[in-house]
Design a protein around this motif. Structure first.
Motif, PDB file in Angstrom:
ATOM      1  N   LEU A 348      23.403   6.024 -42.495  1.00  0.00           N
ATOM      2  CA  LEU A 348      23.468   6.586 -43.841  1.00  0.00           C
ATOM      3  C   LEU A 348      24.579   7.631 -43.955  1.00  0.00           C
ATOM      4  N   LYS A 349      24.670   8.495 -42.965  1.00  0.00           N
ATOM      5  CA  LYS A 349      25.690   9.544 -43.008  1.00  0.00           C
ATOM      6  C   LYS A 349      27.088   8.955 -43.089  1.00  0.00           C
ATOM      7  N   VAL A 350      27.348   8.000 -42.222  1.00  0.00           N
ATOM      8  CA  VAL A 350      28.682   7.403 -42.182  1.00  0.00           C
ATOM      9  C   VAL A 350      28.995   6.705 -43.499  1.00  0.00           C
ATOM     10  N   GLY A 351      28.030   5.954 -44.019  1.00  0.00           N
ATOM     11  CA  GLY A 351      28.266   5.244 -45.271  1.00  0.00           C
ATOM     12  C   GLY A 351      28.513   6.168 -46.440  1.00  0.00           C
ATOM     13  N   LEU A 352      27.722   7.241 -46.527  1.00  0.00           N
ATOM     14  CA  LEU A 352      27.860   8.156 -47.660  1.00  0.00           C
ATOM     15  C   LEU A 352      29.113   9.017 -47.541  1.00  0.00           C
ATOM     16  N   LEU A 353      29.519   9.323 -46.311  1.00  0.00           N
ATOM     17  CA  LEU A 353      30.734  10.118 -46.131  1.00  0.00           C
ATOM     18  C   LEU A 353      31.989   9.301 -46.417  1.00  0.00           C
ATOM     19  N   LEU A 354      32.015   8.060 -45.917  1.00  0.00           N
ATOM     20  CA  LEU A 354      33.234   7.252 -46.044  1.00  0.00           C
ATOM     21  C   LEU A 354      33.312   6.518 -47.379  1.00  0.00           C
ATOM     22  N   ARG A 355      32.168   6.210 -47.955  1.00  0.00           N
ATOM     23  CA  ARG A 355      32.116   5.500 -49.228  1.00  0.00           C
ATOM     24  C   ARG A 355      33.089   4.324 -49.271  1.00  0.00           C
ATOM     25  N   PRO A 356      32.802   3.296 -48.493  1.00  0.00           N
ATOM     26  CA  PRO A 356      33.725   2.150 -48.400  1.00  0.00           C
ATOM     27  C   PRO A 356      33.830   1.388 -49.713  1.00  0.00           C
ATOM     28  N   MET A 357      34.962   0.721 -49.884  1.00  0.00           N
ATOM     29  CA  MET A 357      35.151  -0.111 -51.068  1.00  0.00           C
ATOM     30  C   MET A 357      34.278  -1.363 -50.982  1.00  0.00           C
ATOM     31  N   SER A 358      33.994  -1.943 -52.124  1.00  0.00           N
ATOM     32  CA  SER A 358      33.223  -3.183 -52.177  1.00  0.00           C
ATOM     33  C   SER A 358      34.138  -4.341 -52.542  1.00  0.00           C
ATOM     34  N   TYR A 359      34.027  -5.412 -51.794  1.00  0.00           N
ATOM     35  CA  TYR A 359      34.793  -6.629 -52.074  1.00  0.00           C
ATOM     36  C   TYR A 359      33.849  -7.757 -52.497  1.00  0.00           C
ATOM     37  N   GLU A 360      32.586  -7.405 -52.769  1.00  0.00           N
ATOM     38  CA  GLU A 360      31.551  -8.410 -52.937  1.00  0.00           C
ATOM     39  C   GLU A 360      31.868  -9.406 -54.039  1.00  0.00           C
ATOM     40  N   SER A 361      32.281  -8.925 -55.211  1.00  0.00           N
ATOM     41  CA  SER A 361      32.507  -9.853 -56.322  1.00  0.00           C
ATOM     42  C   SER A 361      33.657 -10.793 -56.018  1.00  0.00           C
ATOM     43  N   ASP A 362      34.712 -10.287 -55.366  1.00  0.00           N
ATOM     44  CA  ASP A 362      35.837 -11.150 -55.010  1.00  0.00           C
ATOM     45  C   ASP A 362      35.421 -12.189 -53.972  1.00  0.00           C
ATOM     46  N   VAL A 363      34.709 -11.720 -52.955  1.00  0.00           N
ATOM     47  CA  VAL A 363      34.277 -12.635 -51.891  1.00  0.00           C
ATOM     48  C   VAL A 363      33.363 -13.713 -52.459  1.00  0.00           C
ATOM     49  N   LYS A 364      32.447 -13.320 -53.333  1.00  0.00           N
ATOM     50  CA  LYS A 364      31.528 -14.287 -53.935  1.00  0.00           C
ATOM     51  C   LYS A 364      32.316 -15.332 -54.718  1.00  0.00           C
ATOM     52  N   SER A 365      33.344 -14.867 -55.451  1.00  0.00           N
ATOM     53  CA  SER A 365      34.153 -15.787 -56.236  1.00  0.00           C
ATOM     54  C   SER A 365      34.901 -16.763 -55.340  1.00  0.00           C
ATOM     55  N   TRP A 366      35.498 -16.265 -54.260  1.00  0.00           N
ATOM     56  CA  TRP A 366      36.233 -17.149 -53.343  1.00  0.00           C
ATOM     57  C   TRP A 366      35.301 -18.141 -52.651  1.00  0.00           C
ATOM     58  N   LYS A 367      34.139 -17.684 -52.298  1.00  0.00           N
ATOM     59  CA  LYS A 367      33.182 -18.581 -51.653  1.00  0.00           C
ATOM     60  C   LYS A 367      32.779 -19.710 -52.597  1.00  0.00           C
ATOM     61  N   GLU A 368      32.541 -19.347 -53.851  1.00  0.00           N
ATOM     62  CA  GLU A 368      32.123 -20.348 -54.831  1.00  0.00           C
ATOM     63  C   GLU A 368      33.222 -21.385 -55.036  1.00  0.00           C
ATOM     64  N   ARG A 369      34.466 -20.911 -55.126  1.00  0.00           N
ATOM     65  CA  ARG A 369      35.571 -21.837 -55.383  1.00  0.00           C
ATOM     66  C   ARG A 369      35.963 -22.633 -54.149  1.00  0.00           C
ATOM     67  N   GLY A 370      35.614 -22.112 -52.979  1.00  0.00           N
ATOM     68  CA  GLY A 370      35.988 -22.822 -51.755  1.00  0.00           C
ATOM     69  C   GLY A 370      34.843 -23.532 -51.079  1.00  0.00           C
ATOM     70  N   LYS A 371      33.739 -23.701 -51.799  1.00  0.00           N
ATOM     71  CA  LYS A 371      32.548 -24.266 -51.139  1.00  0.00           C
ATOM     72  C   LYS A 371      32.731 -25.734 -50.766  1.00  0.00           C
ATOM     73  N   GLN A 372      33.704 -26.445 -51.390  1.00  0.00           N
ATOM     74  CA  GLN A 372      33.950 -27.835 -51.043  1.00  0.00           C
ATOM     75  C   GLN A 372      34.876 -27.986 -49.841  1.00  0.00           C
ATOM     76  N   ASN A 373      35.465 -26.888 -49.394  1.00  0.00           N
ATOM     77  CA  ASN A 373      36.426 -26.965 -48.295  1.00  0.00           C
ATOM     78  C   ASN A 373      35.732 -27.127 -46.951  1.00  0.00           C
ATOM     79  N   GLN A 374      36.435 -27.762 -46.039  1.00  0.00           N
ATOM     80  CA  GLN A 374      35.979 -27.887 -44.653  1.00  0.00           C
ATOM     81  C   GLN A 374      36.907 -27.034 -43.793  1.00  0.00           C
ATOM     82  N   TYR A 375      36.382 -25.994 -43.156  1.00  0.00           N
ATOM     83  CA  TYR A 375      37.220 -25.053 -42.417  1.00  0.00           C
ATOM     84  C   TYR A 375      37.176 -25.345 -40.919  1.00  0.00           C
TER      85      TYR A 375
END
Length: 1532
Positions: A348-375
């Motif tokens: 908790l201390k580390v998270g609240l002190l550093l307050r990292p950025m969130s990429y969740e919406s971007d990642v969710k969007s890329w996952k949705e658009r790339g779900k047909q891909n074979q990696y």
């Protein structure tokens, strides 16, 4: 469960025939089963976004989040998860109850027995005793000693109600009759939770709502649902059964709510920060994914937040129910998977002190658009996981799927960052580092431990300084990780989107260079990037050098997205009307993933029979934009604004622009443009590039200039609403409003004369709007002299708020760069058109830029800005300082600009300056010094633009790149560093060996750097990658300098082997050796035409050589210089040469060899000289730490008024209060007029640092203690003559004090003695011996009969001044006693110590009366006020404290010094305190070094020195002026 998962489940329930689409009949039937058939038509119309009569799964999922409020009751009416109330209702609830009073009864509260706890009688609480009652409840809570008592509240104002009061007064009374939650009983507008609110009940309910509303100011209130437990959970307690516990379901309800919500908002109570001390709140935070956790800080500063976060402790956090506590502890170590509560606390201390950025919406969007891909990730996985020091690079063009690959690779790495061109925060290296560090801490105990162990200064430094962030948050932890033979794996996506606007640097690449150099073996990296573009930043070349050529056991693997994606089947067009041509083209374009997404979306929604298939991504975009109505001006305006924005714009900001309704009319809304997390996002960088290029998009091209204009206007209007306005739109306006203004002004300059016609269109009106925001007409003009007057304009309240907000947001460094650009743009606009408002705004921005670049702390800025004429006695000043200071004469008239009121061209380094050079455009000067820094200054005003710090030792040379964008520096630490000349950031470090680098020079094309070294070589480096291209060997001694020929084909080097060598810059071959000097050659310089070389030598000559034949054309013998020559510089026209030697610069005719002029004024050896590009000025660097600028025609250097050139150790008022004497490390004592600040005299004679200066009681003489020459000197205070020198001490003298009658002087010395001298004859009267370590101070009693002395033996001794006998020894301090001071009545003695305390002793009995604690570091001196009621103490913690001498209470803390305060002294009338500071700064770890700010000292305006500070009786600083100089003055 995410909202999309909920949507999929509902979709399956509605789709009874399983055809994967919903008809209107199916939706109606489902709603009928739920009893909500009336909503059928409305919901279907909203879900069917393409209007084709059916709703696909994707349409349903996309629309679900926006419709959660309407669907919540239908989906799960009985679940408390879906009882989040709308933000609109919550605010209306507060408004409706404003000004009302309420009464209610509480069955039991817990109070201590002494306060009534345990009694049956009802306790009555009214507004009169409400605060006292709450205080008693808190006391019982903290001591856990409370006993139950019934309480009755009467007529409590709604505004004073805590959340628990709202529960009792509104919620629970209803729940007891309805047996429902408040939301159910009142049939409130509810929905699925958009935000989960973590809060404490024992805090203000109104503050809670205001904080939430402020944090969500960018959201649509009706469609935003906040989950508050008091309204969502049934609070019925009938019969002693708590329904809330059943509905909470052992935390499952909270867990699901947090899972569905977009974010958890932790609302901190300003008074007691309650959520951080409550176990339930900590549990809610721990239940939230870190990227979804947001602190809502109601009136908190960054330091407030940091201090309170450090106190989090899950073990000791309060929880009223033992069962709840056990459940939560079990969840933490069970469900959450933490091995202990301490691990959870650290997380908790580390998270609240550093307050990292969130990429969740971007990642969710890329996952949705790339779900047909074979990696195919096996090769990458094996490569980066097998060992550290490796980098896997996915290189591909726009839209080929790099980010999809990066998203798929998240499972391979421990930490990731996604760069984004459309969001400048994603390009900030500090933000990158904080996010990566937090993610690594979740995976590795070594990293977590390092981060938690950071002390307050280290953590604070890491949050504001990018280099410190890299070291403390990544390098240091990763080194610990490497020691355990593990390595971390990180991912950086879209490196190309981290290029700066000029494509000259890249923040992500800079971070990778740090990691490659510092912790290569502790890390492996996956990156994605576009190929290097011509003229762009060479990312691949740098990566190849750092990770392949320098790899050692590591290396670099390069792949394309196609290699990772493999050969996948071509996407098929789903629309039934699709033509075969579309199928064929899309099959051929299979490698472009963005093309597939855009083209498929078009084919799905529109007929393609009569439309040619798009041949590339641009053509696919064009199809969509061709569909846009040409006359839809609102949509065009919105596109312009989106393209100009520096971050995704919030819904509130777009609404404020009046464009909210235009969003859904944007081409392909929901794909090309979409709203995510209340922000307007674009599909892909290629879309922005398409719209940003007129060549590519034609009529669809965005007018970004109009966008900048619109945003600059909306930002200033938002900010003008007042300081209380908050939210993402206002935050954006603070960060970027002035940047948009700058972009618009630059466009106006480009338009040139066209600006006049643009005036009607509002272009110039926008500039005037910002002018009126910052400046207002001064009501009362003041004239102080012929030269100084207040400006016609003065800073507005808005200007003060704006500046305060910038610094409170930690934007100091960024703001300097932004203001520089705006200042330059306005200066150009002034040249285009004559307009008084533009001119005054330009001058105002110039002063702002000076202030921010000079003072990073708000307090210091607030004390200094009022010394400029626009800020003098202005409303703006009141926003920066708590009171309107009556300041001395302002010195800067913004209408005449800084230049007109400055009479100097001098500034100082802390140690000798070794080189100086003008920038190619003559606007800046860079100076390199032995103090380890390079300073960049405005060549006109002398204002410090940046200080380049990083070398671990002196800097011998600094050189500008030909384009003026970078500076190279040569360090004694063996490195060459390259810096961004604007931001001051270190771009790269070139390391050779441990031998020092003596000089650096750029090749004329800026691609290479030559460095001369002490190891007898010259090295040639690739200026971008840092690769050493060649090593030129042949000299037999140390190489002093290296210089490129103007055509870049040759290098000349000067050496201590008495020769100059000329090298072929390509082959490295020695072309010729120039011999003739008889001693070391100190420099070599090419003439501008490249035909001649000038060399200087310790043989006291300068020689001019034919660069082709090597013949010596002329020898300039030392008829002018009296010492060996150190360097030479050609004038730009090649007609003159400037040479430097001891204290002088001489200018020679390059043809005849005649000496044209001698520039005199330096007080020590001159090391370097440089011509301005126009040949009109010469800058010289000197051993005395100064740089001077000379007129090359008249040889004039405008006179300066000297202040101290080094730290000040003490300052003292004369008995009449008219003068101040200051003692300094610069070997002098200076006497100043205490009213005007004029330097009356400078007392020179000591051969070392002067430790103290003291006035004789009659004010006619001054005694000074020479710390390093072991003497005391007595001076005539009027003439400055030294009357006598007291010699006898065996070691340095630390202090000198006059007896009250002025006949004797007592001196303390490190030789462990105190000596008493006859002040007239200089004879030593007695020697007081007894201390076991050095004596540090000596003070006479008011009657002159006794002397008190402090010593390094931790004791203070009191002596009989006549016999020399020791009367008493005062013991109690645990470290050195640094000073002793008698009270005016002689009854008490105050002593200060390195043990951080001040003690007051009974002078007769020796008993310690009191110990005053409060300073954080050792104390250096104490002084009694003349009336004996107060004591001032000076400390190494950079403060002066004023104490009540009777009670020991600290009355005030005087802050402002940037380092140790050496002494403090009262004025005779007791109204002022003068303090003296060493002004050195110690920072921990890698960044420890001594720093002294450069000082600019104007003529006619005298100063005490740059470290003394004068304080008023009320604790305010009288003045530290805009050049870092403090001037003592009475009130006007």
């Amino acid at each position: 469960m995410e909202a999309s998962s909920v949507a999929r489940q509902i979709f399956e329930d509605i789709d009874v025939n399983g055809d994967r689409v919903l008809s209107s009949d199916e939706l109606r039937a489902w709603l009928e089963r739920k009893g909500e058939e009336a909503l059928s038509n409305q919901l279907f119309a909203l879900l069917d976004t393409d209007g084709d009569g059916v709703v696909t799964l994707q349409e349903f999922v996309d629309g679900f989040c926006n419709l959660q409020g309407k669907l919540a009751k239908i989906v799960s009416g009985n679940s408390p998860v879906f009882r989040a109330v709308s933000l609109a209702w919550l605010q209306d609830f507060v408004k409706e109850n404003a000004g009302t009073t309420h009464s209610w009864d509480v069955v039991k509260e817990f109070m201590a027995e002494k306060d009534g706890g345990g009694k049956e009688a009802v306790l009555r609480v009214t507004p009169d005793n409400l605060d006292a009652h709450r205080e008693m409840r808190r006391a019982a809570e903290q001591t856990k000693s409370g006993k139950p008592i019934p309480v009755s509240y009467h007529d409590i104002p709604f505004e004073q109600m805590y959340t628990t009061d709202v529960v009792e007064g509104f919620v629970r009374s209803l729940a007891r009759t309805e047996h429902k939650s408040y939301a159910q009983a009142k049939d409130l507008p509810v929905g699925a939770p958009t935000y989960f609110i973590s809060h404490a009940w024992n805090s203000s309910f109104v503050d809670l709502v205001e904080s939430v509303a402020s944090a969500l100011a960018g959201a649509a209130k009706e469609d935003t649902f906040v989950w508050l437990d008091i309204f969502a959970i049934n609070q019925d307690d009938t019969g002693g059964v708590f329904s809330a516990m059943h509905e909470l379901d052992d935390g499952k309800t909270l867990a699901r709510t947090v899972e569905i919500a977009r974010a958890t908002l932790v609302v901190l109570d300003k008074e007691r920060v309650i959520p951080l001390t409550r176990l339930w709140c900590l549990y809610e935070m721990g239940s939230t994914p870190p990227q979804k956790l947001q602190l809502v800080t109601h009136g908190f500063s960054e330091r407030d937040i940091s201090q309170n976060i450090r106190n989090i402790d899950a073990e000791s956090a309060l929880c009223f129910s033992l069962a709840d506590k056990e459940m939560i502890h079990g969840e933490i170590t069970g469900k959450f998977g933490f091995p202990s509560l301490q691990h959870f606390t650290d997380f908790l201390k580390v998270g609240l002190l550093l307050r990292p950025m969130s990429y969740e919406s971007d990642v969710k969007s890329w996952k949705e658009r790339g779900k047909q891909n074979q990696y195919h990730l096996d090769d990458i996985r094996e490569y980066v996981s097998s060992t550290g020091g490796r980098l896997a690079c996915i290189v591909g063009g726009p839209g080929e799927g790099k980010s999809s690959v990066a998203t798929a690779a998240l499972g391979l790495v421990h930490a990731s960052h996604f760069c984004k061109r459309a969001d400048v925060r994603r390009q900030d290296m500090s933000e990158m580092v904080r996010s990566l560090a937090f993610q690594l801490a979740r995976h590795f105990d070594e990293v977590r431990t390092c981060l938690v162990a950071l002390d307050e200064d280290e953590a604070a430094n890491a949050l504001v300084d990018a280099d410190a962030a890299v070291y403390f948050l990544l390098v240091q932890p990763l080194k610990k990780l490497a020691e355990s033979r593990e390595h971390a794996m990180i991912l950086l996506d879209a490196l190309d989107e981290a290029d700066d606007e000029q494509h000259s640097s890249n923040s992500a690449i800079t971070l990778l260079r740090h990691l490659a150099r510092e912790v290569r073996e502790g890390i492996s990296v996956i990156v994605t990037t576009r190929p290097d573009a011509e003229g762009g930043f060479p990312r691949m070349r740098v990566l190849d050098y750092d990770w392949q050529q320098q790899a050692g056991s590591g290396g670099m693997l390069t792949l394309t997205p196609a290699q990772v994606l493999g050969s996948t089947a071509g996407a098929m067009v789903e629309n039934e009307h699709s033509h075969q041509r579309w199928r064929e083209v899309m099959q051929n374009m299979n490698s472009s993933k963005v093309y597939q997404i855009v083209a498929q979306a078009y084919a799905k929604r529109h007929s393609t029979k009569s439309v040619d298939p798009p041949t590339d991504v641009d053509a696919a975009y064009r199809l969509w934009f061709d569909k846009m109505r040409k006359d839809d001006e609102k949509v065009r305006q919105l596109i312009d604004i989106v393209l100009a924005s520096r971050e995704p714009l919030s819904s509130a900001h777009i609404d404020q622009l009046g464009l909210r309704m235009a969003c859904e009319r944007l081409p392909c809304w929901g794909l090309l443009f979409e709203e995510r997390d209340h922000l307007l996002q674009t599909l892909h960088l290629s879309l922005r590039e398409y719209l940003g290029s007129k060549k590519r998009s034609g009529e669809h091209a965005a007018d970004t200039n109009r966008g900048h204009c619109e945003l600059a206007e909306s930002c200033v209007q938002l900010l003008l609403r007042g300081d209380e306005e908050k939210g993402p739109a206002v935050s954006y306006a603070v960060r970027h409003g002035h940047v948009h203004l700058c972009a618009w002004v630059e466009q106006m300059v480009v338009m040139g004369e066209g600006v006049k016609s643009e005036q009607e269109k509002g272009g110039l009106a926008l500039v005037k709007e910002w002018h009126s925001a910052f400046l207002e007409k001064r009501q009362i003009m003041k004239t102080f002299s012929d030269e100084y007057a207040t400006s016609d304009w003065c800073a507005t309240k808005f200007a003060g708020h704006w500046l305060k907000r910038q610094l409170e947001c930690g934007r100091h460094k960024a703001l300097v760069v932004e203001l520089l650009s705006l200042e330059g743009a306005l200066a150009q606009l002034v040249g285009v058109l004559e307009d008084g408002d533009v001119q005054s705004l330009h001058s105002f921005i110039r002063v702002l830029r000076w202030g921010v670049s000079s003072y990073s702390q708000l307090a210091a800025l607030g004390r200094n800005m009022p010394c400029t004429s626009a800020w003098y006695e202005s409303e703006g000043s009141l926003q920066l300082t708590p009171q309107l200071l009556r300041l001395p004469i302002p010195r800067v008239d913004i209408d005449a600009t800084l230049l007109n009121n400055m009479r100097h061209k001098r500034w100082q380094h802390f140690l000798p300056v070794n080189s100086v050079q003008y920038s190619p455009d003559d606007t800046r000067i860079a100076s390199a010094s032995d103090d380890g820094t390079v300073r960049v200054r405005d060549a006109t005003t002398g204002a410090c633009l940046s200080t380049l710090e990083g070398h671990f030792g002196g800097v011998r040379s600094a050189a500008w790149s030909p384009d003026g964008k970078r500076i190279a520096s040569a360090g004694e630490d063996g490195t060459v560093r390259v810096w961004d000349a604007t931001t001051g950031a270190c771009v790269s470090t070139f390391e050779g060996n441990s031998w020092g680098v003596t000089s650096v020079a750029w090749s004329p094309d800026g691609t290479r750097i030559a460095s001369a070294r002490e190891d007898e070589t010259v090295r040639v480096w690739d200026a971008t990658t840092g690769a050493c291209e060649s090593t030129l060997e042949g000299h037999g001694e140390y190489v002093a300098s290296a210089a490129w020929s103007p055509d870049g084909k040759r290098i000349a080097s000067a050496s201590n082997d008495n020769t100059v060598r000329v090298w072929d810059a390509t082959t490295g071959a020695c072309v010729s050796t120039l011999e003739g000097h008889s001693r070391d050659v100190t420099s070599a310089a090419w003439s501008p035409d490249g035909t001649r070389i000038a060399s200087t030598s310790e043989d006291n000559t300068m020689r001019v050589w034919d660069a082709t034949t090597g013949a010596c054309e002329s020898t300039l013998e030392n008829e002018g210089h009296s010492y060996w020559l150190r360097s030479a510089a050609w004038s730009p026209d090649g007609k003159r040469i400037a040479s430097v030697t001891e204290k002088t610069v001489r200018v020679w005719d390059a043809t005849t060899g005649a000496c044209e002029s001698t520039l005199e004024g330096h007080s020590d050896t001159v090391w370097s000289a440089a011509w301005s590009q126009d040949g009109n000025r010469i800058a010289s660097a000197c051993e005395d730490g100064t740089v001077r600028v000379w007129d090359a025609t008249t040889s004039a250097c405008v006179p300066t008024v000297d202040g101290h050139s080094w730290g000040v150790r003490s300052a003292a008022y004369s008995p009449d209060g008219k003068h101040i004497a200051s003692a300094s490390n610069d070997k002098t004592v200076r006497v100043w007029d205490a009213t005007t600040g004029a330097c009356v005299s400078t007392l020179r004679g000591h051969s070392g640092r002067v430790w103290s200066a003291a006035w004789s009681p009659d004010g006619k003489r001054i005694a000074s203690a020479g710390g390093e020459d072991n003497t005391v000197r007595v001076w005539d205070a009027t003439t400055g003559a030294c009357e006598c020198t007291l010699e006898g001490h065996g070691e340095y003298v630390t202090s000198a004090a006059w007896s009250p009658d002025g006949k004797r002087i007592a001196s303390a010395s490190n030789d462990k003695t105190v000596r008493v001298w006859d002040a007239t004859t200089g004879a030593c009267v007695s020697t007081l011996e007894g201390h076991h370590r050095g004596a540090i101070s000596a003070a006479w009693s008011p009657d002159g009969k006794r002397i008190a002395s402090g010593s390094g033996d931790n004791r203070m001794r009191v002596w009989d001044a006549t016999t020399g006998a020791c009367e008493s020894t005062l013991e109690g301090h645990s470290s050195w006693v640094t000073s002793a001071a008698w009270s005016p009545d002689g009854k008490r003695i105050a002593s200060t110590s390195e043990d951080n305390t001040l003690r007051v002793w009974d002078a007769t009995t020796g008993a310690c009366e009191s110990t005053l604690e409060g300073h954080f570091e050792g104390l250096t001196s104490a002084a009694w006020s003349p009336d004996g009621t107060r004591i001032a103490s000076a400390s190494r913690d950079k403060t002066v404290r004023v104490w009540d001498a009777t009670t020991g209470a600290c009355e005030s803390t005087l802050e402002g010094h940037s380092s140790w305060v050496r002494s403090a002294a009262w004025s005779p009338d007791g109204k002022r305190i003068v303090s003296a500071s060493e002004d050195t700064t110690k920072q921990k770890g890698r960044f420890a070094r001594r720093q002294t700010d450069a000082t600019l000292q104007p003529e006619l305006v005298a100063s005490i020195d740059r470290f003394d500070r004068l304080w008023l009786d009320d604790g305010s600083l009288v003045r530290e002026d805009m050049f870092g100089i403090v001037r003592c003055s009475g009130r006007l």
